[in-house]
Design an enzyme around this catalytic site. Structure first.
Site, PDB file in Angstrom:
ATOM      1  N   ASN A 106      41.169  39.641  35.224  1.00 44.52           N
ATOM      2  CA  ASN A 106      40.825  38.498  34.372  1.00 44.52           C
ATOM      3  C   ASN A 106      40.978  38.942  32.919  1.00 44.52           C
ATOM      4  O   ASN A 106      40.125  39.657  32.395  1.00 44.52           O
ATOM      5  CB  ASN A 106      39.378  38.066  34.667  1.00 44.52           C
ATOM      6  CG  ASN A 106      38.908  36.956  33.747  1.00 44.52           C
ATOM      7  OD1 ASN A 106      39.697  36.404  32.969  1.00 44.52           O
ATOM      8  ND2 ASN A 106      37.634  36.617  33.819  1.00 44.52           N
ATOM      9  N   LYS A 109      40.757  37.260  30.336  1.00 49.24           N
ATOM     10  CA  LYS A 109      39.917  36.470  29.410  1.00 49.24           C
ATOM     11  C   LYS A 109      40.767  36.046  28.201  1.00 49.24           C
ATOM     12  O   LYS A 109      41.950  35.775  28.355  1.00 49.24           O
ATOM     13  CB  LYS A 109      38.664  37.260  29.037  1.00 49.24           C
ATOM     14  CG  LYS A 109      37.925  37.756  30.286  1.00 49.24           C
ATOM     15  CD  LYS A 109      36.559  38.292  30.025  1.00 49.24           C
ATOM     16  CE  LYS A 109      35.929  38.730  31.351  1.00 49.24           C
ATOM     17  NZ  LYS A 109      34.587  39.247  31.233  1.00 49.24           N
ATOM     18  N   GLU A 111      29.710  38.507  40.655  1.00 48.85           N
ATOM     19  CA  GLU A 111      29.728  39.165  39.344  1.00 48.85           C
ATOM     20  C   GLU A 111      28.328  39.088  38.723  1.00 48.85           C
ATOM     21  O   GLU A 111      27.978  38.062  38.122  1.00 48.85           O
ATOM     22  CB  GLU A 111      30.713  38.466  38.405  1.00 48.85           C
ATOM     23  CG  GLU A 111      32.142  38.510  38.865  1.00 48.85           C
ATOM     24  CD  GLU A 111      33.117  38.402  37.690  1.00 48.85           C
ATOM     25  OE1 GLU A 111      34.005  39.234  37.609  1.00 48.85           O
ATOM     26  OE2 GLU A 111      32.962  37.502  36.845  1.00 48.85           O
ATOM     27  N   HIS A 115      33.254  31.213  36.335  1.00 48.03           N
ATOM     28  CA  HIS A 115      32.939  32.478  35.673  1.00 48.03           C
ATOM     29  C   HIS A 115      31.682  32.296  34.819  1.00 48.03           C
ATOM     30  O   HIS A 115      31.490  31.233  34.215  1.00 48.03           O
ATOM     31  CB  HIS A 115      34.127  32.931  34.809  1.00 48.03           C
ATOM     32  CG  HIS A 115      33.967  34.345  34.372  1.00 48.03           C
ATOM     33  ND1 HIS A 115      33.169  34.697  33.312  1.00 48.03           N
ATOM     34  CD2 HIS A 115      34.460  35.500  34.881  1.00 48.03           C
ATOM     35  CE1 HIS A 115      33.189  36.017  33.185  1.00 48.03           C
ATOM     36  NE2 HIS A 115      33.964  36.531  34.120  1.00 48.03           N
ATOM     37  N   SER A 170      32.151  45.481  34.992  1.00 44.54           N
ATOM     38  CA  SER A 170      32.359  46.869  34.571  1.00 44.54           C
ATOM     39  C   SER A 170      32.953  47.736  35.684  1.00 44.54           C
ATOM     40  O   SER A 170      32.637  48.913  35.807  1.00 44.54           O
ATOM     41  CB  SER A 170      31.055  47.491  34.052  1.00 44.54           C
ATOM     42  OG  SER A 170      30.615  46.787  32.902  1.00 44.54           O
ATOM     43  N   GLU A 227      30.951  33.250  31.985  1.00 43.62           N
ATOM     44  CA  GLU A 227      31.211  32.878  30.581  1.00 43.62           C
ATOM     45  C   GLU A 227      31.452  31.375  30.458  1.00 43.62           C
ATOM     46  O   GLU A 227      31.065  30.756  29.468  1.00 43.62           O
ATOM     47  CB  GLU A 227      32.399  33.696  30.051  1.00 43.62           C
ATOM     48  CG  GLU A 227      32.006  35.157  29.833  1.00 43.62           C
ATOM     49  CD  GLU A 227      33.117  36.163  30.062  1.00 43.62           C
ATOM     50  OE1 GLU A 227      34.301  35.768  30.068  1.00 43.62           O
ATOM     51  OE2 GLU A 227      32.790  37.356  30.241  1.00 43.62           O
ATOM     52  N   GLY A 270      31.063  43.363  31.144  1.00 49.56           N
ATOM     53  CA  GLY A 270      31.369  43.830  29.786  1.00 49.56           C
ATOM     54  C   GLY A 270      30.296  44.728  29.188  1.00 49.56           C
ATOM     55  O   GLY A 270      30.317  45.019  27.998  1.00 49.56           O
TER      56      GLY A 270
HETATM   57  P1  13P Z   1      34.368  43.460  32.852  1.00 51.26           P
HETATM   58  O1  13P Z   1      35.188  44.145  33.916  1.00 51.26           O
HETATM   59  O2  13P Z   1      34.956  43.581  31.471  1.00 51.26           O
HETATM   60  O3  13P Z   1      32.930  43.850  32.936  1.00 51.26           O
HETATM   61  O4  13P Z   1      34.438  41.892  33.180  1.00 51.26           O
HETATM   62  C1  13P Z   1      34.251  41.474  34.471  1.00 51.26           C
HETATM   63  C2  13P Z   1      34.603  40.057  34.554  1.00 51.26           C
HETATM   64  O5  13P Z   1      33.950  39.213  33.939  1.00 51.26           O
HETATM   65  C3  13P Z   1      35.751  39.673  35.374  1.00 51.26           C
HETATM   66  O6  13P Z   1      35.814  38.303  35.556  1.00 51.26           O
END
Ligand code: 13P
Length: 251
Positions: A9, A11, A168, A96, A214, A98, A174
């Site tokens: 992803n 982003k 997740e 997601h 992560s 976010e 992150g």
């Molecule tokens: P990170 O791997 O940067 O923690 O993000 C995970 C994520 O949100 C994948 O959709």
């Protein structure tokens, strides 16, 4: 059959040139015969056509990061499932954390998005997971159950067989904090149990449940070795070809 999947992803990252560079490195280094899993890239939507071109010539698969719940019409800025389908997109992330947090997406909206994607033969990657306060209060099982129940458990058996689940934990996204392999296994097994209760054992056994948060080249092997972890949804570590390829090789 249960698929192993590593999906990146991206982003909201990468310029067009950087996207091209990353896709080139991935496509050149993915060896069809040695691949241990499906490898999916989910770039920003403006690069989906580019990614699809690379996918035509390699083993890469392509996913969107979001899709509208509407079929078409006056929804400025939105991207429909039929548009994704017309660009040969295979998967699409929905739900997601976010998008839930910054764009107020609810499970009911996500249920409509899942329907829209399945209507256009795109496999939803449905994200679920608790925030830190919920884990601390030990209500993470209930939180995830509610997200799945309201977001995707309305689907028919046939439809559900085309859904991928990504667990997740929001506190791991992150942050550099990863769920321990035991924590991941515990909740993945719980999710698979929910699918078995709602549908049946065969569907549960065939459902791919990915871990995200992560996940990197250093911890992927241990996470992916857990019985109910079928791969990963990777954020930051998917932005570098070497690291992402190592993760995809971690089974
Ligand atoms: P990170 O791997 O940067 O923690 O993000 C995970 C994520 O949100 C994948 O959709």
């Amino acid at each position: 059959m249960r698929k192993k999947i590593v999906a990146g992803n991206w982003k909201m990252n990468k310029t067009f040139e950087e996207a091209e560079e990353l896709l080139t490195a991935l496509a050149e280094n993915l060896d069809d015969n040695k691949m241990k899993c499906e490898v999916v890239v989910c770039p920003p939507s403006v690069y989906l056509e580019l990614a699809s071109d690379f996918a035509d010539e390699s083993a890469l698969q392509v996913g969107g990061q979001n899709a509208s719940n509407h079929e078409s019409g006056a929804y400025t800025g939105e991207i429909s499932a039929s548009m994704l389908e017309s660009m040969d997109v295979d998967y699409c992330i929905i739900g997601h954390s976010e998008r839930r947090k910054y764009y107020g997406e609810t499970d009911n909206l996500l249920a409509e998005k899942a329907n829209a994607l399945l209507d256009h033969d795109i496999l939803p990657i449905f994200c679920c997971g608790e925030v830190i306060e919920e884990r601390e209060k030990e209500i993470h099982f209930e939180v995830v159950k509610k997200q799945l129940t309201n977001g995707i458990f309305h689907l028919s058996e046939d439809e559900f067989q085309n859904v991928v689940i990504a667990y997740e934990p929001v506190w791991a996204i992150g942050t550099g904090l990863t769920a321990s392999p035991d924590q991941a296994q515990e909740i993945h097994a719980f999710i698979r149990g929910l699918v078995a209760d709602k549908y049946n054992n065969e569907i549960a056994e065939n459902t791919s449940i990915l871990y995200g948060g992560s996940c990197n080249a250093g911890n992927a092997k241990e996470l992916f070795s857990q019985a109910d972890v079928d791969g990963g949804l990777i954020g930051g570590a998917s932005l570098k070809a070497d690291e992402f390829l190592k993760i995809a090789d971690s089974f």
